[in-house]
Design a protein around this motif. Sequence first.
Motif, PDB file in Angstrom:
ATOM      1  N   VAL A 158      24.084  45.708 -37.703  1.00 31.08           N
ATOM      2  CA  VAL A 158      23.032  46.221 -38.525  1.00 31.08           C
ATOM      3  C   VAL A 158      23.549  47.280 -39.023  1.00 31.08           C
ATOM      4  O   VAL A 158      24.432  48.234 -38.254  1.00 31.08           O
ATOM      5  CB  VAL A 158      21.499  46.536 -37.911  1.00 31.08           C
ATOM      6  CG1 VAL A 158      21.648  47.517 -36.649  1.00 31.08           C
ATOM      7  CG2 VAL A 158      20.725  46.967 -38.717  1.00 31.08           C
ATOM      8  N   THR A 159      23.505  47.646 -40.239  1.00 28.36           N
ATOM      9  CA  THR A 159      23.796  49.006 -40.722  1.00 28.36           C
ATOM     10  C   THR A 159      22.640  49.806 -41.422  1.00 28.36           C
ATOM     11  O   THR A 159      21.945  49.195 -42.265  1.00 28.36           O
ATOM     12  CB  THR A 159      24.985  48.631 -41.966  1.00 28.36           C
ATOM     13  OG1 THR A 159      26.131  48.016 -41.393  1.00 28.36           O
ATOM     14  CG2 THR A 159      25.498  49.929 -42.427  1.00 28.36           C
ATOM     15  N   ILE A 160      22.357  51.032 -41.255  1.00 31.80           N
ATOM     16  CA  ILE A 160      21.391  51.827 -41.901  1.00 31.80           C
ATOM     17  C   ILE A 160      22.321  52.624 -42.929  1.00 31.80           C
ATOM     18  O   ILE A 160      22.939  53.442 -42.682  1.00 31.80           O
ATOM     19  CB  ILE A 160      20.579  52.939 -40.992  1.00 31.80           C
ATOM     20  CG1 ILE A 160      20.437  52.174 -39.758  1.00 31.80           C
ATOM     21  CG2 ILE A 160      19.654  53.517 -41.671  1.00 31.80           C
ATOM     22  CD1 ILE A 160      19.174  51.112 -40.023  1.00 31.80           C
ATOM     23  N   PRO A 161      21.810  52.164 -44.220  1.00 28.97           N
ATOM     24  CA  PRO A 161      22.611  52.819 -45.508  1.00 28.97           C
ATOM     25  C   PRO A 161      22.373  54.332 -45.584  1.00 28.97           C
ATOM     26  O   PRO A 161      21.644  54.800 -45.261  1.00 28.97           O
ATOM     27  CB  PRO A 161      22.221  52.008 -46.806  1.00 28.97           C
ATOM     28  CG  PRO A 161      20.850  51.694 -46.286  1.00 28.97           C
ATOM     29  CD  PRO A 161      20.683  51.531 -44.835  1.00 28.97           C
ATOM     30  N   ARG A 162      23.308  54.733 -46.442  1.00 30.93           N
ATOM     31  CA  ARG A 162      23.265  56.343 -46.776  1.00 30.93           C
ATOM     32  C   ARG A 162      21.990  56.494 -47.491  1.00 30.93           C
ATOM     33  O   ARG A 162      21.512  57.715 -47.477  1.00 30.93           O
ATOM     34  CB  ARG A 162      24.312  56.602 -47.848  1.00 30.93           C
ATOM     35  CG  ARG A 162      24.586  55.773 -49.150  1.00 30.93           C
ATOM     36  CD  ARG A 162      25.750  56.111 -49.849  1.00 30.93           C
ATOM     37  NE  ARG A 162      25.522  55.603 -51.157  1.00 30.93           N
ATOM     38  CZ  ARG A 162      26.727  55.508 -52.061  1.00 30.93           C
ATOM     39  NH1 ARG A 162      27.890  55.980 -51.528  1.00 30.93           N
ATOM     40  NH2 ARG A 162      26.761  54.968 -52.972  1.00 30.93           N
ATOM     41  N   MET A 169      25.923  59.726 -45.426  1.00 29.66           N
ATOM     42  CA  MET A 169      26.168  59.136 -44.094  1.00 29.66           C
ATOM     43  C   MET A 169      25.544  57.681 -43.902  1.00 29.66           C
ATOM     44  O   MET A 169      24.158  57.677 -44.391  1.00 29.66           O
ATOM     45  CB  MET A 169      25.480  60.085 -43.082  1.00 29.66           C
ATOM     46  CG  MET A 169      25.920  59.562 -41.507  1.00 29.66           C
ATOM     47  SD  MET A 169      25.339  60.676 -40.105  1.00 29.66           S
ATOM     48  CE  MET A 169      23.744  60.928 -40.489  1.00 29.66           C
ATOM     49  N   SER A 170      26.264  56.925 -43.327  1.00 29.67           N
ATOM     50  CA  SER A 170      25.691  55.562 -43.129  1.00 29.67           C
ATOM     51  C   SER A 170      25.877  55.182 -41.528  1.00 29.67           C
ATOM     52  O   SER A 170      27.103  55.815 -41.164  1.00 29.67           O
ATOM     53  CB  SER A 170      25.898  54.528 -43.860  1.00 29.67           C
ATOM     54  OG  SER A 170      27.273  54.133 -43.602  1.00 29.67           O
ATOM     55  N   ILE A 171      25.383  54.543 -40.803  1.00 30.08           N
ATOM     56  CA  ILE A 171      25.413  54.223 -39.343  1.00 30.08           C
ATOM     57  C   ILE A 171      25.245  52.749 -39.065  1.00 30.08           C
ATOM     58  O   ILE A 171      24.270  52.098 -39.698  1.00 30.08           O
ATOM     59  CB  ILE A 171      24.221  54.928 -38.430  1.00 30.08           C
ATOM     60  CG1 ILE A 171      24.473  56.593 -38.703  1.00 30.08           C
ATOM     61  CG2 ILE A 171      24.733  54.693 -36.903  1.00 30.08           C
ATOM     62  CD1 ILE A 171      23.489  57.383 -37.626  1.00 30.08           C
ATOM     63  N   GLY A 172      26.157  52.217 -38.405  1.00 28.49           N
ATOM     64  CA  GLY A 172      26.231  50.667 -38.192  1.00 28.49           C
ATOM     65  C   GLY A 172      26.596  50.528 -36.658  1.00 28.49           C
ATOM     66  O   GLY A 172      27.125  51.341 -36.097  1.00 28.49           O
ATOM     67  N   ALA A 173      26.054  49.480 -36.082  1.00 27.23           N
ATOM     68  CA  ALA A 173      26.190  49.222 -34.756  1.00 27.23           C
ATOM     69  C   ALA A 173      26.084  47.575 -34.770  1.00 27.23           C
ATOM     70  O   ALA A 173      25.755  46.892 -35.725  1.00 27.23           O
ATOM     71  CB  ALA A 173      24.975  49.657 -33.930  1.00 27.23           C
TER      72      ALA A 173
END
Length: 418
Positions: A158-162, A169-173
Motif C-alpha cells: 500500500v502507498t499513501i500518495p503525496r 512526501m509519500s509513504i509505502g509499506a
Amino acid sequence: MNLKPFPILIVFALVCIVPVRGQLVKVEDFAPRRADTIILERNWRTRDRIILSELEFAVGDTITTENLALALKKIWNLQNFVSVAYSWVSLPDGRSALILTTRDALTIRPVFGGWMEYGGVAALKLGIADHNFLGRNILFETRGQISLSDPFFGEVKVTIPRQLLWKNMSIGAGYRATMIYRHESFEQIYIRIVNPFHEDYRNTFAPDLETGRLRNFSIPPSKMIFDTLPDWYHAYDRSFWYFRVSESVGTITHRRHQEEGYNITGMISTAIGLNGESKNYLESSLWAEYHKLISPRLQFSTRWEGHYSSSGYNSLWTRFGPSDIRGTYYGEISGPLMHLASTGLYYTWLNWDYLAIEQSVFVQYASAMTTIGDWSSIKRHYAIGTGFQFTMPIYPAASVLITFNYNPHLLNWFHLEL
C-alpha cells in the motif's frame, strides 16, 4: 572483444540525430491570462483535491503556456486517466474559466496475468489491485504468482500518495513471501518514505529512504521424495535488517502507453546480520532510462541497469528472468556484479480509447560476473526481436504483449505476457 552491445549503441546514435517532431503533452501558445475559476470535468472517480494538488497554480493566478503544460504532465503521470484536455471559457461577467477535462480510467482491476514461452515455461499471476483507491490515488495491491520455473510469491503493498501528506512526501509499506526452486525462501517486510522535498521536473537533492527486515532460509527437500536428507542439502536461516538510500534525477512523463523524458536513479544499501550465520553486506544499483518521441506515433526508448552486491551468498544476488531479457530462464543471469541494457523503437498503429496497438523492434543484452575480478566467469545473453502490445486505455488491466525474438536459446523464441 565483445561486440554484442554495439547494436544498442548504433540504434541510439541513429535516433539521436533525427530531429524531434513529437511531443507527448503539448499546449498551444497563448498570452498569459488569469484563471478566475478552475472547473474539473469527467473525473467521476478521482477526487478534485487530488487533481488540483498537481497544478502549478491556483484560482486567481496568471497562467502561462509553460506552467499549464507542466501541470498537464503531472496529471497524466498520476496514470489514472484515459484522456486529459483543457479549454478556456469566457464567463458572462468577463472573467475567464480554465476547464480541465480529466476522464478517469477504470483502475480497480483483478490481477489475472502472467507470461508463457515456447516449450511450456510459464507463470500465472492472480490478485486484485487498485491504483486509485477511494479516488485518492492510494495504491493498494495484493497478488501472487505460481510457476514451475519462476518464483512462487505472494505480496501485499500500500502507498499513501503525496497528495494526502506533507509537501511531496509519500509513504509505502509492504510484505512479500517468495519461494524459489522449491528449496529456498524469502520473507521481506518494509516501509518506504519518499522525501517531501522531492519535486517532479525540478532536480533537487532529496534522497528517499527504505528500511525493513529480510529473511532468507532453506526449505528441506520433500520427505515424499527423500527418506533422508541428501548430501547436497545445506540448512540455513539468514536474517537481516537493511537500510536503503536512493536518489533520482529527471522525470518520465507517461501518457497512456507512451513515455517521454529521462530518469537516472541510484541506490545504496547496507544489510546488518541479525544472527550468527548472517554476514553484513553492501549492495548498490543504478538505473537509467531515456525516451524520445520522434513523431506522435514513433518512440525511441533505451534502458540500462547495473547491480553490485558484496554478499557471498548467491541467493541474495539480483536474478534476471524472461520478463527482464527474452530467452532466459529465471536466475540464469545472476552474479555479484551484473548489468542489463535494452533499446528499441515503438510504433503506435492505433491509439483509441478502447484499443491501442503498439509494435516494437528491440535489442537486449545482459551479463553477470559470477566471481569479482574473474573475467572468465562472465555469463552473457542477448535477444533481438519484435513485439506487439494490445491495450485498452480506458481499462489498463486489459493488456496483452506478444514478442518474437532470436537469442542463443533458440527454443525460447516466443513470449506471451498478460
